[in-house]
Design an enzyme around this catalytic site. Structure first.
Site, PDB file in Angstrom:
ATOM      1  N   HIS A   1     -14.441   8.344  -3.082  1.00 11.26           N
ATOM      2  CA  HIS A   1     -13.651   8.570  -4.171  1.00 11.26           C
ATOM      3  C   HIS A   1     -12.854   9.955  -2.910  1.00 11.26           C
ATOM      4  O   HIS A   1     -13.921  10.675  -2.785  1.00 11.26           O
ATOM      5  CB  HIS A   1     -12.831   8.957  -4.979  1.00 11.26           C
ATOM      6  CG  HIS A   1     -11.458   9.268  -6.597  1.00 11.26           C
ATOM      7  ND1 HIS A   1     -11.004  10.281  -5.914  1.00 11.26           N
ATOM      8  CD2 HIS A   1     -10.774   8.129  -6.209  1.00 11.26           C
ATOM      9  CE1 HIS A   1     -10.034  10.332  -5.824  1.00 11.26           C
ATOM     10  NE2 HIS A   1      -9.501   9.461  -6.455  1.00 11.26           N
TER      11      HIS A   1
ATOM     12  N   GLU B   1      -6.561   3.749  -1.075  1.00 10.41           N
ATOM     13  CA  GLU B   1      -6.166   4.872  -1.642  1.00 10.41           C
ATOM     14  C   GLU B   1      -4.741   6.199  -0.791  1.00 10.41           C
ATOM     15  O   GLU B   1      -6.282   7.040  -0.175  1.00 10.41           O
ATOM     16  CB  GLU B   1      -6.638   5.829  -2.968  1.00 10.41           C
ATOM     17  CG  GLU B   1      -7.139   4.617  -3.689  1.00 10.41           C
ATOM     18  CD  GLU B   1      -7.384   5.983  -4.906  1.00 10.41           C
ATOM     19  OE1 GLU B   1      -6.642   5.386  -5.600  1.00 10.41           O
ATOM     20  OE2 GLU B   1      -8.247   6.602  -4.516  1.00 10.41           O
TER      21      GLU B   1
HETATM   22  C1  PEP Z   1      -6.442   8.858  -7.903  1.00 16.06           C
HETATM   23  O1  PEP Z   1      -7.128   9.590  -8.386  1.00 16.06           O
HETATM   24  O2  PEP Z   1      -7.326   7.530  -7.767  1.00 16.06           O
HETATM   25  C2  PEP Z   1      -4.950   8.038  -8.653  1.00 16.06           C
HETATM   26  C3  PEP Z   1      -4.987   7.501  -8.527  1.00 16.06           C
HETATM   27  O3  PEP Z   1      -4.465   9.303  -8.704  1.00 16.06           O
HETATM   28  P1  PEP Z   1      -3.433   8.794  -9.106  1.00 16.06           P
HETATM   29  O4  PEP Z   1      -3.196   7.686 -10.118  1.00 16.06           O
HETATM   30  O5  PEP Z   1      -2.701  10.231 -10.215  1.00 16.06           O
HETATM   31  O6  PEP Z   1      -2.422   9.129  -7.869  1.00 16.06           O
END
Ligand code: PEP
Length: 229
Positions: A103, A152
């Site tokens: 992450h 992400e």
């Molecule tokens: C995450 O931390 O994996 C994430 C997607 O956070 P958020 O949904 O708060 O953007």
């Protein structure tokens, strides 16, 4: 409905609680969300609590017979042994089905490198745990034999500023071209009940990784229902 009929695809909805929730809060969430999740083969809903809540969450899910899986937000890159403070996959495999690895918050705050992510993925795979590898884009390496990835973009995490579904789907498609068609790609970054459908309805997106919006039970139920519409 996403994933009906002959076009059935898995939809993963993964709750990343980060460093939040006491055991009591976690159990309250499970008691509300568990009974509201539809039981359907391709729908894979996973809760990733803190390590301190995992055994209680697992017990509540099992006793309630809820269609929920349990995951972790990190893993030790090592096995069982003299590794103070680390949580090895071997000791977690009775509780968890999946591990979020690499992450961006771990890469930024804890100096996690691609090499460490690869070692953690090896530990997960050797201990019946599905590694979910978080990537910034199609350039981030995905370790061998890992078949589940979350795209992400760091600027979309916790900002209320999600990527566009089209761009996320483009990145997902590039990842599938690079690593093979059986790779499943999730999108993560400011997903809510309002926008979830726009992501999971994209052909190349197989679900979502949800941070902030997963903390509230009612909002999370709406996210799951939004995928099922
Ligand atoms: C995450 O931390 O994996 C994430 C997607 O956070 P958020 O949904 O708060 O953007």
């Amino acid at each position: 409905m996403a994933g009906s009929g002959s076009n059935m695809k898995n939809i993963w909805i993964i709750a990343n609680w980060k460093s939040n929730k006491t055991i009591a809060e976690a159990l309250d969430w499970v008691s509300k969300v568990g009974p509201a999740i539809p039981k359907r083969d391709g729908l894979k809903v996973v809760i990733c609590p803190t390590f301190s809540c995992i055994s209680e969450v697992k017990k509540a899910v099992t006793v309630g017979n809820f269609p929920l899986m349990v995951g972790v937000q990190d893993l030790s890159p090592f096995g069982v042994g003299a590794y103070t403070g680390e949580e090895p996959a071997k000791l977690l495999e009775d509780y968890v089905n999946l591990a979020i690895l690499g992450h961006s918050e771990r890469r930024q705050n804890f100096g996690e490198t691609d090499e460490m992510v690869a070692k953690k993925a090896e530990q997960a795979l050797a201990n019946s745990t599905i590694p979910l590898i978080c990537v910034q884009n199609e350039e981030t390496p995905v370790p061998e034999d890992c078949k589940l990835v979350a795209y992400e973009p760091v600027w979309a995490i916790g900002t209320g500023n999600p990527d566009t579904p089209q761009n996320a789907a483009d990145v997902a498609k590039k990842l599938k071209q690079k690593y093979g068609g059986e790779l499943q790609v999730l999108y993560g970054g400011s997903v809510t009940s309002q926008n979830v459908k726009s992501f999971v309805s994209q052909e190349n997106i197989d679900g979502v990784l949800v941070g902030n919006a997963s903390l509230d039970a009612e909002e999370f139920i709406k996210i799951v229902k939004g995928c099922e519409e």
